[in-house]
Design an enzyme around this catalytic site. Structure first.
Site, PDB file in Angstrom:
ATOM      1  N   HIS A 169       0.983  -1.146   0.042  1.00 50.26           N
ATOM      2  CA  HIS A 169      -0.099  -0.032  -0.122  1.00 50.26           C
ATOM      3  C   HIS A 169       0.881   1.253   0.039  1.00 50.26           C
ATOM      4  O   HIS A 169       0.538   2.534  -0.275  1.00 50.26           O
ATOM      5  CB  HIS A 169      -0.754   0.003   1.362  1.00 50.26           C
ATOM      6  CG  HIS A 169      -2.077  -0.923   1.038  1.00 50.26           C
ATOM      7  ND1 HIS A 169      -3.234  -0.812   0.703  1.00 50.26           N
ATOM      8  CD2 HIS A 169      -1.771  -2.374   1.322  1.00 50.26           C
ATOM      9  CE1 HIS A 169      -3.981  -2.010   0.927  1.00 50.26           C
ATOM     10  NE2 HIS A 169      -3.158  -2.888   1.167  1.00 50.26           N
ATOM     11  N   ASP A 383       3.549   9.249  -1.157  1.00 52.53           N
ATOM     12  CA  ASP A 383       2.454   8.728  -0.543  1.00 52.53           C
ATOM     13  C   ASP A 383       2.103   7.737  -1.675  1.00 52.53           C
ATOM     14  O   ASP A 383       2.081   7.840  -2.902  1.00 52.53           O
ATOM     15  CB  ASP A 383       1.131   9.492  -0.538  1.00 52.53           C
ATOM     16  CG  ASP A 383       0.263   9.142   0.459  1.00 52.53           C
ATOM     17  OD1 ASP A 383       0.220   7.956   0.905  1.00 52.53           O
ATOM     18  OD2 ASP A 383      -0.674   9.853   1.062  1.00 52.53           O
TER      19      ASP A 383
END
Length: 768
Positions: A169, A383
């Site tokens: 992730h 991110d």
């Protein structure tokens, strides 16, 4: 959300993550129950779990607590116990003190402690053992995130019957950063235990495949890694590609439509004093999220009187995160000091320009905040994705609101109608914030409409279908390979054809050319519509790509051209005919051409049989190459109508392969031949020709219209270079290119061609 029921083929789904997707709720009488937690992973996979059900293995969140398995909704939860030392060394230490900063571009300095690594390895083994004990025969195990990167390999040794998927992730770092990790080989080998490894972005997947080739005995073929056989295991393949995660956009939109949610949004504005503009930031309190950069830009705008503190409010939601980790405690102190200074210098008794909320909120409250906010500011320094940006877009059915988004968030790949910023550039960030608060409504509507289309087209169902569909596809393809008699440990034809995504930018360009009255669709063969294999004669067009091209070849106004470096005879060995398909086929890099009336083209462009002088030259050249290189192990010489190709793909030693290629080039130059470099092949010709020249000749002989060309090799750059602004060039795989778009592998090419068929003819071609 529908369409997920067939993804697991009736097999049990076992989710594996560091934390179970639940929080304990303690009532006033001391009794406790469990509820679904609001974390990013849980939010993303909740619709999948609701439809498919699952077993979920993870830690319940409290150290030194043993909890028996229990059920909640459609989940059977299997807790893994962690001691206080485990939490300190495995979780706070190696996971969040080593891996987290390392994988986020070393924004903070990672620490490399051997005792942390040892505990990380032991805890990963504990997770693998729990899954092995729990999973049903033939189940699918879906392992999540950086805390559990060793589990795939460990689990494969314990339960080889399982199909294993791993999804990261967070970002995967580039080689120069990852190589700092002392245990880099162990991490790579751990991940290679999976059948499918998913990443958020294309560069992450490319980085992993590059590092895997360097530190293990694997070979990358497109987005597939081929693992050789060992004494302990047969050879197998691992799919490693990007699967951008998303949200249940329809569910967020439904919450946003509720009258009570809209009423709460109006209340929020009223509680803030009905400012002219409300800006919103929603993050975990983490040093990667760029909160300090955001506050600095906001403070400077106030100080410079670029914005009026009485007219604007920035609401910063910073949910608590890893509060026992020293770096996070320091960040909280710094942020809270900054908030106090800004409000002290720019606020009044009745109004604070900055509202700081250090706690989490329910989905309903978050949606109300999204509806209340005129501007959402998302400025991570790095991110993996950032679902907050997508949630904001999904909620704005009014097509109002502005998203300011860091280009270092994975979401920027899809939401490119946001105001994209480099958060390190404070002046640029200030300019974007000013642009956002003054953006006209019509521009807001245009940008938001495009972003909403992207979020709804690529929602969590799309992500789940892509990832789980690929898991099932890889498993079934491997079974089919063995069923067809492929010997274990041998590298034969790679028939893995997973589901693939059509990047949004490619989809947009396809829509533009699909409606043209005349369209030429041209493609390379090897590495483009046919996966590269060790033995060139084993190459085959992917079935989905072949079906798409055959439909396009019969569609009104469309011509299909195959431009290959293979000779026409060599191409025929792959089962790809040179007539009867309605295709234009050029072989030998443009020296051969067939498939339509090309008499005028051939006369103008030098096609045809070799002249007597060329034939004599070819005879001498072929004899020389056979004498010098014909006896080298692994070298294959391919005679062509106008030259010869030296293939070294079957030479197992990479350095020796390079040396043989260099020797071939020296020999070719000495003979005065034209030289072309390809992937593990050097080609030599007595006649100058290239794919760019033949592509230009073909289009000149056809009605005026755009061209789509797809290719993967250096020799395809000649074709990309002749394309114009109305054409579409798509590069397959990594490497510098003149192409305007890029896809990762032949499976994605098949998806692109299938999408073009759908746009042009209305026919939908399913995945292989």
């Amino acid at each position: 959300m529908t369409g997920m029921q067939g993804l697991t083929g009736g097999r049990e789904l076992v989710m594996v993550s560091n934390r179970l997707p639940v929080d304990r709720v303690v009532a006033s009488d001391g009794s406790s129950t469990w509820r679904t937690s609001p974390g990013g992973l849980v939010t993303a996979v909740e619709p999948i779990v609701e439809q498919l059900g699952c077993v979920w293995v993870g830690w319940a969140g409290n150290a030194d607590e043993r909890i028996e398995p229990f059920e909640l909704g459609q989940m059977r939860l299997e807790p893994v116990e962690l001691s206080s030392d485990d939490v300190e060394l495995y979780y706070e230490g190696f996971s969040n003190g080593t891996l987290w900063p390392l994988y986020h571009d070393v924004i903070a300095r990672p620490a490399f402690h051997r005792q942390w690594w040892d505990r990380y390895r032991r805890v990963n083994q504990r997770f693998a053992e729990r899954v092995a004990e729990t999973a049903a025969e033939g189940a699918i195990a879906w392992i999540h995130d950086y805390q559990l990167q060793l589990v795939p390999e460990m689990l494969r040794k314990l339960r080889p019957d399982l199909t294993i998927g791993f999804f990261l992730h967070i970002p995967f770092p580039p080689r120069g950063i990852f190589e700092q990790l002392p245990w880099r080989r162990a991490i790579i080998n751990g991940l290679l235990g999976a059948d499918v490894i998913g990443f958020q972005r294309v560069p992450d997947a490319i980085s992993f495949r590059t590092i895997a080739e360097r530190y293990t005995h694997t070979q990358a073929l497109g987005n597939t890694l081929v693992l050789p056989a060992t004494d302990d295991s047969p050879g197998r393949t691992v799919l490693a590609q990007e699967f951008p995660i998303s949200i249940d956009a329809a569910a967020f939109a439904e919450v946003a439509r509720r009258p009570e949610t809209q009423a709460r949004a109006r209340e929020i504005r009223e509680e803030l004093g009905n400012p002219k503009r409300m800006m919103l930031g929603v993050d975990r309190l983490d040093y990667t999220k760029g909160i300090r950069h955001r506050l600095k830009a906001f403070e400077e705008l106030l100080t410079d009187d670029e914005i009026d503190a009485s007219d604007i409010v920035l609401v910063q939601v910073a949910s608590p995160s890893r509060e026992r980790v020293d770096a996070y405690r320091k960040l909280r102190d710094e942020v809270e000091v900054t908030v106090g200074r800004i409000n002290g210098e720019h606020g009044t008794i009745g109004h604070a320009p900055l509202v700081y909320l250090h706690r989490g909120y329910t989905r309903e409250e978050m949606v109300a905040l999204y509806l209340a906010a005129d501007v959402l500011v998302v400025t991570p320094l790095r991110d993996g994705m950032n679902l907050v940006a997508k949630e904001y877009v999904a909620c704005r059915e009014d097509e109002q609101g502005v998203l300011v988004l860091s280009e270092f968030a994975g979401a920027a790949d899809e939401l490119n109608d946001a105001l994209l910023v480099n958060p390190h550039d404070i002046e640029g960030l200030k300019a974007a914030l000013l642009r956002a608060v003054h953006m006209p409504q019509e521009e807001q509507r245009r940008r938001m409409r495009q972003m909403r289309r992207a979020v709804h087209d690529n929602d969590v169902a799309h992500w789940a279908n892509g990832f789980l569909g690929s898991v099932a596809s890889v498993s079934e393809s491997r079974g089919a390979s063995h069923a067809s008699g492929l010997e274990e440990g041998k590298t034969g034809p790679i028939s893995i054809v997973p589901q693939a995504f059509v990047p949004r930018s490619v989809g947009d360009r396809l829509r533009r050319i699909a409606t043209a009255s005349s369209l030429l669709v041209a493609t390379d063969f090897d590495g483009t519509i046919a996966p590269i294999v060790r033995r060139p004669q084993d190459a085959r067009i992917l079935p989905r790509a072949r079906q798409a091209l055959e439909i396009l070849a019969t569609a009104p106004g469309v011509r299909v051209a195959l431009l290959t470096g293979r000779s026409l005879d060599g191409l025929a060995q792959t089962g790809t005919g040179t007539s009867g398909e309605g295709w234009i086929i050029s072989g030998s890099h443009g020296s051969e051409l067939t498939g339509f009336d090309v008499s005028g083209v051939m006369a103008a462009s030098g096609f045809g049989e070799p002249t007597a002088d060329e034939a004599e030259w070819l005879h001498r050249v072929n004899r020389r190459f056979e004498r010098v290189l014909g006896g080298e192990p692994g070298v294959r010489l391919e005679r062509k109508p106008f030259g010869i190709a030296v293939h070294t793909r079957e030479v197992h030693d990479e350095e020796q392969s390079r040396e043989l290629q260099a020797a071939a080039v020296e020999l070719g130059l000495a003979e005065g031949l034209h030289v072309r470099e390809g992937k593990q092949v050097r080609e030599f010709s007595v006649r100058a020709s290239n794919k760019g020249a033949v592509l230009q000749s073909i289009r000149d002989a056809l009605p005026v219209g755009p061209v789509l060309f797809l290719g993967d090799d250096v020799t395809d750059e000649d074709a990309f270079s002749v394309l114009g602004p109305d054409d579409l060039g798509i590069k397959v795989g990594p490497g510098e290119s003149a192409a305007t778009e890029r896809v990762p592998d032949p499976a994605a090419v098949a998806a692109v061609l299938a999408r073009l068929v759908e746009l042009r003819t209305g026919i939908v071609i399913g995945s292989d």
